[in-house]
Design a protein around this motif. Structure first.
Motif, PDB file in Angstrom:
ATOM      1  N   PRO A  46      46.200  34.938  43.749  1.00  0.00           N
ATOM      2  CA  PRO A  46      45.660  35.283  42.579  1.00  0.00           C
ATOM      3  C   PRO A  46      46.377  34.473  41.420  1.00  0.00           C
ATOM      4  O   PRO A  46      47.920  34.870  41.507  1.00  0.00           O
ATOM      5  N   LEU A  58      44.155  43.070  45.280  1.00  0.00           N
ATOM      6  CA  LEU A  58      44.492  42.503  44.277  1.00  0.00           C
ATOM      7  C   LEU A  58      45.517  43.943  43.728  1.00  0.00           C
ATOM      8  O   LEU A  58      46.352  43.491  42.930  1.00  0.00           O
ATOM      9  N   PRO A  82      50.385  45.316  37.002  1.00  0.00           N
ATOM     10  CA  PRO A  82      50.510  44.016  37.692  1.00  0.00           C
ATOM     11  C   PRO A  82      50.950  43.974  39.348  1.00  0.00           C
ATOM     12  O   PRO A  82      51.119  43.170  39.769  1.00  0.00           O
ATOM     13  N   ILE A 127      39.690  44.729  31.462  1.00  0.00           N
ATOM     14  CA  ILE A 127      40.038  43.201  31.246  1.00  0.00           C
ATOM     15  C   ILE A 127      39.238  42.679  32.660  1.00  0.00           C
ATOM     16  O   ILE A 127      39.807  42.786  33.774  1.00  0.00           O
ATOM     17  N   THR A 183      47.678  44.659  31.806  1.00  0.00           N
ATOM     18  CA  THR A 183      47.016  43.565  32.069  1.00  0.00           C
ATOM     19  C   THR A 183      47.849  42.254  32.600  1.00  0.00           C
ATOM     20  O   THR A 183      49.076  42.301  32.163  1.00  0.00           O
ATOM     21  N   PHE A 202      41.922  33.599  33.352  1.00  0.00           N
ATOM     22  CA  PHE A 202      41.673  34.592  34.674  1.00  0.00           C
ATOM     23  C   PHE A 202      40.731  33.784  35.528  1.00  0.00           C
ATOM     24  O   PHE A 202      39.646  33.130  35.165  1.00  0.00           O
TER      25      PHE A 202
HETATM   26  C1  LIG Z   1      39.006  40.364  38.517  1.00  0.00           C
HETATM   27  S1  LIG Z   1      40.199  39.749  37.706  1.00  0.00           S
HETATM   28  C2  LIG Z   1      41.013  41.147  37.228  1.00  0.00           C
HETATM   29  C3  LIG Z   1      42.061  41.187  36.063  1.00  0.00           C
HETATM   30  C4  LIG Z   1      42.860  42.620  35.631  1.00  0.00           C
HETATM   31  N1  LIG Z   1      41.884  43.697  35.399  1.00  0.00           N
HETATM   32  C5  LIG Z   1      43.867  42.439  34.550  1.00  0.00           C
HETATM   33  O1  LIG Z   1      43.866  43.080  33.735  1.00  0.00           O
HETATM   34  O2  LIG Z   1      44.660  41.819  34.896  1.00  0.00           O
HETATM   35  C6  LIG Z   1      41.320  38.839  38.606  1.00  0.00           C
HETATM   36  C7  LIG Z   1      42.106  37.808  38.124  1.00  0.00           C
HETATM   37  O3  LIG Z   1      42.998  38.450  37.468  1.00  0.00           O
HETATM   38  C8  LIG Z   1      44.423  37.622  37.544  1.00  0.00           C
HETATM   39  N2  LIG Z   1      45.275  38.498  38.418  1.00  0.00           N
HETATM   40  C9  LIG Z   1      45.083  39.510  38.927  1.00  0.00           C
HETATM   41  N3  LIG Z   1      46.267  40.159  39.628  1.00  0.00           N
HETATM   42  C10 LIG Z   1      47.043  39.083  39.636  1.00  0.00           C
HETATM   43  C11 LIG Z   1      48.199  38.752  40.263  1.00  0.00           C
HETATM   44  N4  LIG Z   1      49.040  39.731  40.833  1.00  0.00           N
HETATM   45  N5  LIG Z   1      48.995  37.757  39.603  1.00  0.00           N
HETATM   46  C12 LIG Z   1      48.558  36.648  39.178  1.00  0.00           C
HETATM   47  N6  LIG Z   1      46.896  36.938  38.493  1.00  0.00           N
HETATM   48  C13 LIG Z   1      46.341  38.075  38.575  1.00  0.00           C
HETATM   49  C14 LIG Z   1      43.976  36.448  38.346  1.00  0.00           C
HETATM   50  O4  LIG Z   1      43.647  35.357  37.196  1.00  0.00           O
HETATM   51  C15 LIG Z   1      42.850  36.979  39.113  1.00  0.00           C
HETATM   52  O5  LIG Z   1      41.810  35.933  39.540  1.00  0.00           O
END
Ligand SMILES: C[S@@+](CC[C@H](N)C(=O)[O-])C[C@H]1O[C@@H](n2cnc3c(N)ncnc32)[C@H](O)[C@@H]1O
Length: 255
Positions: free
Chosen positions: A238, A47, A22, A103, A128, A181
């Motif tokens: 995000p 991200l 995260p 994921i 995740t 997500f």
């Molecule tokens: C392309 S997906 C990636 C998910 C990632 N592989 C996971 O396992 O968390 C991107 C989405 O993950 C979530 N996300 C990823 N990083 C985040 C963060 N730091 N805070 C909140 N949501 C996050 C959001 O819903 C974002 O739109």
């Protein structure tokens, strides 16, 4: 990871899809740190955060490949070609991914492209956002007799709208905890469908924005309240949206 060689005997490199978790550096796995330290080339996006680049060797090549909704980003096939071309030069390539690479991270396309090109590829799992958010909220995603199922769903199809083929009945299961997500823009439309399918508008719902960063922000309320709030406010970071009875009381008092 094992090395391979081409038919002409030259060594070829490898690709590791590394889960960055995260964003908190201390939630990286030891294996992730090992791969980052050994990497010749690291492809990362915003991200995943850039704190983990502190593990890169001084001579490692660091390539930003921004992937954020609404911002220009390289096309997936360009990224695949880039990773493969470096690996074919004999480089150890690390592709860092937010959360877990398995994921909603298009790992399947990268795995297929690498296999087709004969380049060894491995996945290094990460935490995740769904479970990291639960930890941050101090809650469990499952709860005895209350939440017997956890489901992860994308709120975003290739065009950025709510996917039309979502299983709304499953998503309206009051006995599940659902993690949405990429759903901040489409959540009002999803909530309307859930309520029409019988899920109570009072279902506890939490939005966790920019988890693992200094800008982490939480909205907690009911399904109806959060949908109405997201329809008006447009969070920039995000967001992961979680709903279900297991979230009762979660996130209250967290800014
Ligand atoms: C392309 S997906 C990636 C998910 C990632 N592989 C996971 O396992 O968390 C991107 C989405 O993950 C979530 N996300 C990823 N990083 C985040 C963060 N730091 N805070 C909140 N949501 C996050 C959001 O819903 C974002 O739109």
């Amino acid at each position: 990871m094992t090395s391979a060689s081409r038919s002409d005997g030259a060594a070829i490199g490898s690709i590791a899809l590394v889960g960055a978790g995260p964003g908190d550096i201390d939630l990286l796995t030891l294996r992730a740190v090992e791969r980052l330290r050994a990497a010749d080339v690291i492809l990362y996006d915003d991200l995943a955060g850039d704190a983990l680049l502190s593990f890169a060797r001084e001579d490692a090549e660091l390539i930003a490949v921004g992937k954020r909704a609404g911002h220009p980003s390289p096309k997936q096939d360009e990224l695949n070609r880039l990773m493969i071309s470096y690996a074919k030069l004999g480089k150890r390539v690390v592709r860092v991914k937010a959360g877990d690479p398995a994921i909603f991270a298009r790992a399947d396309e990268e795995i297929c492209a690498a296999r087709d090109a004969g380049v060894p590829i491995e996945i290094v799992p990460g935490i995740t956002t769904a479970t990291a958010a639960a930890a941050f909220l101090g809650t469990s995603l499952t709860k005895r007799l209350v939440a017997r199922r956890v489901q992860m769903v994308t709120g975003h199809d290739v065009g950025g709208t709510l996917p039309i083929d979502l299983d709304i009945a499953a998503l309206a299961d009051p006995g599940a905890t659902t993690c949405v997500f990429m759903g901040k823009a489409t959540f009002p439309a999803l909530a309307e469908k859930l309520i029409a399918k019988g899920l109570s508008g009072e279902t506890p719902t939490v939005v966790v924005e920019s988890l693992g960063t200094p800008n982490t922000h939480v909205l907690a309320g009911t399904l109806s309240e959060i949908a109405a709030q997201l329809a008006v406010e447009k969070p920039q970071g995000p967001c992961l949206i979680l709903y279900g009875q297991a979230l009762a009381g979660a996130g209250r008092g967290l800014a």
